[in-house]
Design an enzyme around this catalytic site. Sequence first.
Site, mmCIF file in Angstrom:
data_model
loop_
_atom_site.group_PDB
_atom_site.id
_atom_site.type_symbol
_atom_site.label_atom_id
_atom_site.label_comp_id
_atom_site.label_asym_id
_atom_site.label_seq_id
_atom_site.Cartn_x
_atom_site.Cartn_y
_atom_site.Cartn_z
ATOM 1 C CG ASN A 210 -0.072 -0.056 2.656
ATOM 2 O OD1 ASN A 210 0.494 0.797 2.917
ATOM 3 N ND2 ASN A 210 -0.251 -1.201 3.071
ATOM 4 C CG ASP A 279 -6.426 -5.337 6.092
ATOM 5 O OD1 ASP A 279 -6.093 -5.283 7.366
ATOM 6 O OD2 ASP A 279 -7.434 -4.276 6.018
ATOM 7 C CE LYS A 289 8.399 -11.647 -14.912
ATOM 8 N NZ LYS A 289 9.054 -11.385 -16.181
ATOM 9 C CG PHE A 324 -2.382 5.504 13.403
ATOM 10 C CD1 PHE A 324 -1.782 5.403 14.579
ATOM 11 C CD2 PHE A 324 -2.355 6.791 12.899
ATOM 12 C CE1 PHE A 324 -0.865 6.359 15.043
ATOM 13 C CE2 PHE A 324 -1.425 7.771 13.355
ATOM 14 C CZ PHE A 324 -0.880 7.633 14.330
ATOM 15 C CE LYS A 338 -11.030 0.374 11.005
ATOM 16 N NZ LYS A 338 -10.416 1.074 10.032
ATOM 17 C CE LYS A 342 -8.515 -3.356 14.508
ATOM 18 N NZ LYS A 342 -7.573 -3.362 13.242
HETATM 19 N N1 CTP Z 1 -3.847 -3.504 12.107
HETATM 20 C C1 CTP Z 1 -2.907 -4.570 12.502
HETATM 21 N N2 CTP Z 1 -2.931 -5.658 11.958
HETATM 22 C C2 CTP Z 1 -3.771 -5.821 10.421
HETATM 23 C C3 CTP Z 1 -4.358 -4.785 10.007
HETATM 24 C C4 CTP Z 1 -4.633 -3.517 10.783
HETATM 25 O O1 CTP Z 1 -2.237 -4.435 13.448
HETATM 26 N N3 CTP Z 1 -3.677 -6.907 9.732
HETATM 27 C C5 CTP Z 1 -3.748 -2.174 12.929
HETATM 28 C C6 CTP Z 1 -3.137 -0.866 12.239
HETATM 29 O O2 CTP Z 1 -1.782 -0.882 12.490
HETATM 30 C C7 CTP Z 1 -4.165 0.123 12.820
HETATM 31 C C8 CTP Z 1 -5.338 -0.322 13.147
HETATM 32 O O3 CTP Z 1 -5.190 -1.841 13.187
HETATM 33 O O4 CTP Z 1 -3.426 0.581 14.079
HETATM 34 C C9 CTP Z 1 -6.194 -0.162 12.198
HETATM 35 O O5 CTP Z 1 -5.947 -0.657 10.936
HETATM 36 P P1 CTP Z 1 -6.899 -0.135 9.426
HETATM 37 O O6 CTP Z 1 -6.096 -0.578 8.362
HETATM 38 O O7 CTP Z 1 -7.256 1.239 9.645
HETATM 39 O O8 CTP Z 1 -8.082 -1.047 9.842
HETATM 40 P P2 CTP Z 1 -8.617 -2.601 9.800
HETATM 41 O O9 CTP Z 1 -8.649 -2.831 11.143
HETATM 42 O O10 CTP Z 1 -7.464 -3.090 8.748
HETATM 43 O O11 CTP Z 1 -9.899 -2.406 8.977
HETATM 44 P P3 CTP Z 1 -10.382 -1.891 7.462
HETATM 45 O O12 CTP Z 1 -9.219 -2.302 6.559
HETATM 46 O O13 CTP Z 1 -11.551 -2.841 7.386
HETATM 47 O O14 CTP Z 1 -10.887 -0.268 7.822
#
Ligand code: CTP
Length: 405
Positions: A210, A279, A289, A324, A338, A342
Amino acid sequence: MSNLQGKRILLGVTGSVAAYKAAEWVRALVKEDAMVTVVMTKAAERFIAPLTFSALSGNPVYRDMFSDESERVMAHINLSREADAILIAPATAQTIARLSAGGADDLLSTVILAARIPVVFCPAMNSNMLAHPATQENIRRLQHFGYHLVQPDCGSLACGEVGDGRLPEWDVAREALLALFEPNDLMGKKVLITAGPTREPLDPVRFLSNRSSGKMGFALARTARRRGAEVALITGPVSLLDPPGVEVVRVTTAEEMEKAVVSRLEPGQVVVKSAAVADFKPAVYQAHKIKKTSQGLQLDLEKNIDILKKLGEKRLEGQVLVGFAAESRDHTGEGLRKLKEKNLDLIVVNDILGEQTGFDVETNQVTLIDRTGNTALPLLTKEATANRIWDRVVSLLHERGGYGG
Ligand code: CTP
């Protein structure tokens, strides 16, 4: 705005080959709108001309107790009264010895003896001189006086040897100066920060990732260090330099990030997860490859572990968990969801669609959400945003009680 803007720095330059580097430091300070006055020892003048420093600082250079103009007869008192901090760079073994004995036989040592402002010193010398018990004892004495040591670097020295004793890079000394002007309210706290994206490999040349630049997480690490914390920074692939004084662990995948985080968990620490963890990852890694043999390609993805959620479920005693949330809509609603799901103490919500708040920019505009409510912060630099997050963390620690920090 830099935190060194408007600060009056008295730079003491002593007789080491590294004196020429101090000229670069003056330039860097002036560029940040700090005001620099240079005091040189006699030995320093053998290595670099005072004119260089007066040209770069725009101020007269002070060299002698007795030969400056009449209105400066009390220069040793006035110079430190007119400064916010003293930086001695490079600091030779001789100057360090003189200061540790409380000597006052030249202008610089007299200024420092008379000073009631913070002193930062940057030893630079041959590695044997540095390792000598006398020098080590003198350095410890200066630290005991409350002077702030900037550790010398290891590398090739002017004398041809390789070892400890090099003047470090400017950003290391800069951090030591900046720390003088920040509160010490994270002193003794252990802070674990994650930053940047993760990369999930698909084949030897491709990955899913990303747009995270890691800038927010690195700003958090620098500012926490300045406020006295012991900082570990676990970062995905980013093109940023290690913040001085911080343990930096570079990882690639979410799985590696999880391992690095879990192996460093401790009761009582503050964990800030600013990383944009992928995610999903490709269900299968192709060892060779992938060729464009067919019209299209279907990718099977599987879910990565949610590291932060796992930390929230297995929270250790006294830990403070900060997450975050990168959102493009319903920022507060998603942030709150969240925070609860969490099991966090605080969540920092930012708008990824804003021009000045999205990826790879120097500014951010976030909302802090905790159990008591929301605080929307204005548009700030990432470092200023980081400091506001630490302010909130410090008050959370105080609200819990038992925090003397
Ligand atoms: N986070 C994490 N591990 C993951 C995904 C997210 O520890 N696999 C943590 C990120 O570092 C951040 C928080 O969870 O502190 C929220 O991340 P975000 O990407 O905003 O949310 P998601 O929980 O992934 O939800 P979504 O993508 O559905 O918005």
